[in-house]
Design an enzyme around this catalytic site. Structure first.
Site, mmCIF file in Angstrom:
data_model
loop_
_atom_site.group_PDB
_atom_site.id
_atom_site.type_symbol
_atom_site.label_atom_id
_atom_site.label_comp_id
_atom_site.label_asym_id
_atom_site.label_seq_id
_atom_site.Cartn_x
_atom_site.Cartn_y
_atom_site.Cartn_z
ATOM 1 C CB SER A 77 -0.969 0.011 1.185
ATOM 2 O OG SER A 77 -2.056 -0.848 0.929
ATOM 3 C CB ALA A 78 4.400 2.118 0.199
#
Length: 398
Positions: A77-78
């Site tokens: 999710s970065a």
């Protein structure tokens, strides 16, 4: 005296004078925090001051191939923070109105109570669309059409704009289709052509076949218990663990919008454009990308104009997150410094990746930070390894 041997790793790379504590913290991640292979990079005022790597390229138990200077990893999710740069730059160029209904650009979206969903709602996790009534298969999730069609048809779980809840998987299909409708290009192509190539970033949403051999394998990894001070939270009435265990919960359904869970090491998954969780990068590229958002880097002008930077880190959502059951804070596409995800300083913005990765920037100190790992530990927003590194950076840069 414990019989357990500490893992000693030969840390490679460089740190500028004064940033030696970051090297110490990075080495300590291997000896104290279960690290297997990782890299960290820091830019300050547009100049690289930390560039370190160590351990093994692959996160599997028993892996032996060393992490190299150019090793990249899936950042989960970065990716969301990287993806958010695209619509914000489109807005900066006058091509996208953040206060326009999504249906202005994507007519098929204007159904099932979503007529008033605004572009800014997608970026701030306020669209009410964290779940799908029918999860997608891994093959559907990466085909480029099924995801956007599913979120376009989906009815909101709450009145859009009235509350927030982390859109763990659906964020990617929402943002990707919006960018496609506005530009005629996929988000991954736009990122490559407008940002990664000009800035020389080893950063992809949609890995080119020619880069496959550089990417290490990720694997689940156990970690020692985190100190109570790391990622301090107000304990909700219902724990995240309880919610994950309940297949009917918003939490479980949001993270389970792709079922069964995809193989993140599969070539097809890595080649797909999944702006929610499928990005691949080096730590160096993440730090350089965020550095370019807050100021010039080398001979490249800053990407975000001051007004766009303000948009990125102005609070849009705050309080108890319906999905994560933690007190989260979001700007437009970026998570903001707070109890759920401590960053460099109160004015910082960025995004963590479940299991470890983190990228962020602090305009006041001029610091940009990137961390990637192949050992995916059981955390969502406040990985103890990333937090230890952030504390060391904040200490020397404050």
């Amino acid at each position: 005296m414990s019989g357990k041997r500490e893992t000693v790793v030969d840390v490679q790379g460089t740190v500028e004078d004064g940033f030696e504590p970051v090297r110490d913290a990075f080495a300590a991640n291997f000896t104290r925090r279960g690290e297997r292979g990782a890299a960290v990079a820091v830019y300050r005022h547009g100049r690289k001051v930390v560039d370190l790597w160590g351990g093994t390229k692959d996160g599997d138990e028993g892996a032996t191939a060393p992490w190299e200077a150019g090793t990249a990893q899936v950042i989960r999710s970065a990716t969301k923070g990287v993806a958010a740069v695209v619509p914000l730059l489109l807005h900066q160029r006058g091509l996208l109105d953040l206060d326009a209904p999504v249906g202005t650009y994507w007519p098929e979206f204007k159904v099932a109570g979503k007529e008033r969903v605004l572009v800014r709602h997608l970026l701030s996790h306020r669209a009410g669309l964290p779940v799908l009534d029918t999860p997608l298969t891994p093959a559907q999730a990466i085909d480029g059409a099924s995801g956007p069609a599913a979120v376009a048809a989906q009815a909101p779980a709450w009145e859009p704009g009235t509350d927030h809840g982390y859109h763990a998987q659906t964020y990617g299909w929402l943002i990707a289709e919006l960018v496609l409708r506005v530009t005629g290009r996929t988000l991954g192509d736009w990122l490559a052509e407008e940002i990664s190539t000009p800035l020389g970033l080893d950063l992809w949403i949609g890995l080119p076949e020619a880069e496959r051999s550089r990417v290490g394998r990720i694997a689940a990894a156990e970690a020692p218990a985190a100190p109570a001070s790391v990622g301090l939270r107000v304990r909700p009435k219902r724990s995240v663990a309880d919610a994950y265990a309940d297949p009917t919960s918003l939490t479980s359904r949001a993270f389970g919008a792709i079922a069964p869970a995809p193989d993140e090491n599969a070539p097809a998954y890595r080649a797909a454009e999944l702006p929610s969780s499928g990005g691949i990068a080096t730590a160096r590229a993440l730090a350089r990308c965020y550095a370019s958002l807050i100021g010039p880097v080398d001979d490249h002008p800053r990407l975000f104009a001051p007004a766009t930077l303000t948009l990125a880190r102005t609070e849009e959502s705050a309080g108890l997150d319906r999905t994560l059951l933690l007190n989260t804070r979001f700007g437009l596409g970026f998570m903001l410094h707070g109890p759920a995800s401590p960053l460099l300083a109160p004015g910082s913005f960025g995004h963590p990746g479940r299991g470890g990765a983190l990228a962020c920037a602090d305009p006041e100190s001029g610091v940009a930070f990137g961390y990637v790992t192949n050992g995916m530990q059981r955390n969502v927003t406040a990985d103890p390894r990333a937090q230890a590194l952030l504390r060391s950076v904040a200490h020397v840069a404050g």
